[in-house]
Design a protein around this motif. Structure first.
Motif, short mmCIF file in Angstrom:
data_model
loop_
_atom_site.label_atom_id
_atom_site.label_comp_id
_atom_site.label_asym_id
_atom_site.label_seq_id
_atom_site.Cartn_x
_atom_site.Cartn_y
_atom_site.Cartn_z
N UNK A 147 0.83 -1.20 0.00
CA UNK A 147 0.00 0.00 0.00
C UNK A 147 0.87 1.26 0.00
N UNK A 148 1.94 1.25 0.80
CA UNK A 148 2.86 2.38 0.82
C UNK A 148 3.53 2.58 -0.53
N UNK A 149 3.92 1.47 -1.17
CA UNK A 149 4.57 1.57 -2.49
C UNK A 149 3.60 2.09 -3.54
N UNK A 150 2.31 1.69 -3.42
CA UNK A 150 1.31 2.18 -4.38
C UNK A 150 1.14 3.69 -4.27
N UNK A 151 1.07 4.19 -3.04
CA UNK A 151 0.96 5.64 -2.85
C UNK A 151 2.19 6.36 -3.41
N UNK A 152 3.36 5.76 -3.22
CA UNK A 152 4.57 6.38 -3.74
C UNK A 152 4.58 6.40 -5.26
N UNK A 153 4.13 5.31 -5.89
CA UNK A 153 4.11 5.25 -7.35
C UNK A 153 3.08 6.21 -7.93
#
Length: 716
Positions: free
Chosen positions: A349-355
């Motif tokens: 989820x954190x990586x999705x927000x970053x992307x």
């Protein structure tokens, strides 16, 4: 061999754009695919000038002919030419992806000469003979490559460019963007299976402990160890068999529900169906895991057979410390695995927000896109006619209410319009031996492209209205190419060309870099832009930036194109923002599934904690009754039960922390943007498990604190 193509088809009085696969005549034989109607291609139809036949996909057959069997032998009009329908493929055959029909490739014999092996336009598939591996096939390809280089001599293009040939399993292409998520999902399912197995083992141990009196009576009456063990084995096998049958019956339904949850573009071509091999594998896994889960109590009984005395087990069924410790280890294992799953979901989820915050190089909000492939029979070798069509359509679109800018580009960034790349030369810069030379992506655009996409112009100029075919041809490059081949100086005024037969083209500007089609990974390959007015390519992605809702212009775009040429059709009409977001569809799917499975893991961990504490509390009824009779307060009894819970949770969290660190390192190599968000993910997982532990422990703790000492001691 296959080449993706497309045609404008005319039926029911309107023009529709259709995707087609141009294939060699053995294409269907390689896949073992048989048509449901008619036949596939014959060898004589795979020849230039003799390939006016077509095999329809199941969906196109339904759309064009309403599923009528008399479609075979009828003609369809594709790009103004008549093609005869000879077959209809099965519903589940979809390769290449999203193709609506197949037409013979019809290459000339010279196209199969070894000198044509550098052609990157075609994809080839082969079915290997039984016993031949992909590695062996690649070794044969490498040997053939070496022989070709020796035949062509030192300094050949194949040697200087480092050209090679290789093959990979078809499944790597067929899975597409779902390949990595499916691998991750398989690992997650395995972890859920382990948690379930630990739960079952704990429950079976508890059940065996409650049957100690029964087993002691059987042993006293002369039952042998083999007979007692077989009783437990049969019980375990019956439970395992029943659970496996239910899973096999429900599994395909759950698979179909999962497929419905997958975005359409990712799920296209995937079909859930039962097969004998799948049933055997699923049944085997179910039976083996269920039996292994029930093996612990069987081993415990076998180990303590000599101790089964009626006098020792007449009233008490208290489990020994070994069994208690083993059940504690199982629960701690569940907690550790649940911790990894919850932390993994938080990491993704954190990586999705970053992307989602990655800059693609343009502003996608408020832009509508639509593709047009110009009818080959009307526009072939007519560059001026193509340029006029594009100019007239963009002019009319720019005059529509709410339109800020209109332009054309090919290929469309983040679109499904393919791509083009190749080597190029820089004037007065000879390439050294064994150096393949500069390489770039190629893109064609009109003068309004930068404004429509809001791409920054860094130096020089962009294409202007007078950059027409009768004026000197110019190009614009992006800053990635500038840094790579003109470090520290301006490239404006230099000249480049694609091949030796092409004219030199002057560089007149430098623009910002635009990602090709992914927010997760960027090949960081530079781009050379050419003027669509000077060199049209027969493909056009129209862009309209609006000050209103871009979806409101869908019908307007189609009407403007139809008004300019009634034989052309707009297809793949989307907002540019949706295309950019769709590039993260696989990541969003993985986040959703991990969240679902993380919740399931928490639920299973809660069941395990509750089951262990409930059983332990029941076993310690006498002890708790004595404590309360001696004056122990209610809160002291509750803390006694919770203490055992927190010890297990603490051990599981510590193990989960170590497993999560290892998992995060592995994920970083396979998924982008996985290097951040670890502290927050660990904190979320720990907090979630603590809350679950408190909730699961509350009922058995409250029940223990409510014991009546008199009744507890009387029962003893």
């Amino acid at each position: 061999m296959v080449l993706k193509s497309s045609f404008n088809a005319t039926f029911d009085g309107r023009t529709q754009h259709l995707q087609a696969g141009l294939v060699t005549w053995k294409w269907f034989q390689v896949f073992g695919a048989q048509p449901i109607l008619g036949r596939t291609f014959a060898s004589e139809e795979d020849k230039k000038g003799n390939n006016q036949v077509v095999v329809l996909s199941y969906s196109l057959w339904q759309q064009m002919f309403g599923g009528q069997h008399d479609a075979i032998g009828k003609s369809v009009l594709l790009d103004g030419q008549s093609y005869r329908v000879i077959g209809v493929m099965r519903r589940d055959f979809d390769w290449p992806r999203n193709e609506q029909m197949w037409i013979p490739l019809g290459l000339a014999p010279s196209a199969y000469d070894s000198s044509q092996r550098f052609n990157e336009s075609y994809d080839a598939v082969v079915r290997l003979r039984p016993g031949i591996s992909v590695a062996q096939f690649n070794a044969a390809l490498e040997q053939k490559r070496s022989e070709e280089i020796r035949r062509e001599g030192t300094g050949s293009f194949a040697q200087s460019a480092g050209w090679s040939m290789f093959a990979q399993p078809w499944t790597q292409d067929s899975a597409g963007d779902l390949r990595k998520p499916l691998f991750a999902l398989s690992a997650v399912v395995a972890m859920i299976l382990l948690i379930a197995c630990a739960n079952i083992s704990g429950l079976m141990l508890a059940r065996a402990s409650t049957k100690t009196r029964e087993l002691a009576i059987r042993a006293a009456l002369g039952a042998s160890l083999t007979q007692i063990t077989m009783q437990l084995v049969v019980e375990t096998a019956l439970l395992a068999g029943s659970a496996t049958c239910i899973a096999i019956a429900v599994g395909p339904l759950l698979g179909r529900l999962l497929l419905l949850a997958i975005p359409h573009d990712l799920a296209t071509g995937f079909v859930i169906h039962n097969s004998f091999r799948m049933v055997i594998v699923a049944a085997g896994i179910g039976l083996i895991t269920s039996f292994l889960s029930g093996l612990a109590p069987i081993l415990q009984v076998a180990r303590s057979y000599r101790a089964l005395r009626l006098s020792e087990h007449g009233r008490s069924s208290t489990a020994g410390p070994t069994r208690q410790r083993f059940r504690g280890v199982l629960v701690a294992t569940e907690v550790a695995l649940a911790f990894v799953l919850v932390a993994g979901a938080a990491l993704f989820l954190s990586s999705l927000k970053q992307l989602q915050s990655v800059d693609p190089g343009f502003r996608s909000e408020g832009v509508l896109t639509g593709n047009v492939t110009l009818n080959a029979s009307n526009y072939r070798d007519q560059a001026l006619k193509e340029a006029n069509f594009i100019h007239n359509v963009t002019s009319h679109l720019s005059q529509q209410p709410g339109v800020v800018a209109a332009a054309v580009v090919y290929p469309l960034p983040f679109g499904n319009t393919g791509g083009s790349s190749g080597s190029f030369s820089i004037e007065e810069r000879p390439v050294s031996p064994n150096n393949p030379g500069p390489h770039s992506d190629n893109r064609w655009a009109t003068e309004g492209y930068l404004r429509a996409m809001q791409i920054p112009l860094l130096s020089g100029r962009w294409f202007m209205e007078n950059d027409r075919a009768d004026h000197p041809h110019v190009v614009v490059i992006d800053d990635v190419l500038t840094k790579a081949y003109w470090p520290g100086r301006s490239p404006i005024g230099d000249h480049v060309r694609g091949s030796r037969s092409d004219p030199w083209l002057e560089i007149v500007g430098v623009v910002g870099h635009v990602r090709r089609g992914s927010l997760e990974a960027d090949e960081n390959k530079g781009v050379i832009y050419q003027s669509m007015a000077q060199d049209p390519v027969g493909e056009a992605s129209f862009l309209v930036r609006t000050s209103i809702n871009p979806d409101a212009l869908r019908s307007t775009m189609a009407e403007v194109v139809r008004a300019e040429d009634s034989q052309e059709a707009v297809y793949d009409v989307h907002t540019l923002d949706s295309l950019v977001q769709d590039s993260l569809a696989a990541r969003r799917l993985l986040v959703g599934l991990l969240t679902l499975f993380g919740g399931l893991a928490l639920l299973l961990a809660a069941v395990g904690i509750y089951g262990l504490l409930s059983f332990t509390a029941a076993q310690r009824t006498t002890e708790i009754g004595i404590r309360m009779a001696l004056g122990a307060q209610r809160w002291q009894v509750v803390s006694l039960v919770l203490q055992q819970s927190f010890v297990l949770i603490g051990a599981g969290i510590v193990a989960g922390l170590m497993l999560t660190f290892v998992t995060q390192r592995i994920l970083t190599h396979s998924f982008a943007a996985m290097g951040t968000g670890l502290p927050g993910s660990l904190a979320l997982a720990a907090a979630s498990l603590l809350l679950v532990a408190i909730g699961a422990s509350a009922v058995p703790a409250n029940r223990s604190a409510s014991i009546d000492p008199v009744i507890a001691l009387r029962n003893e």
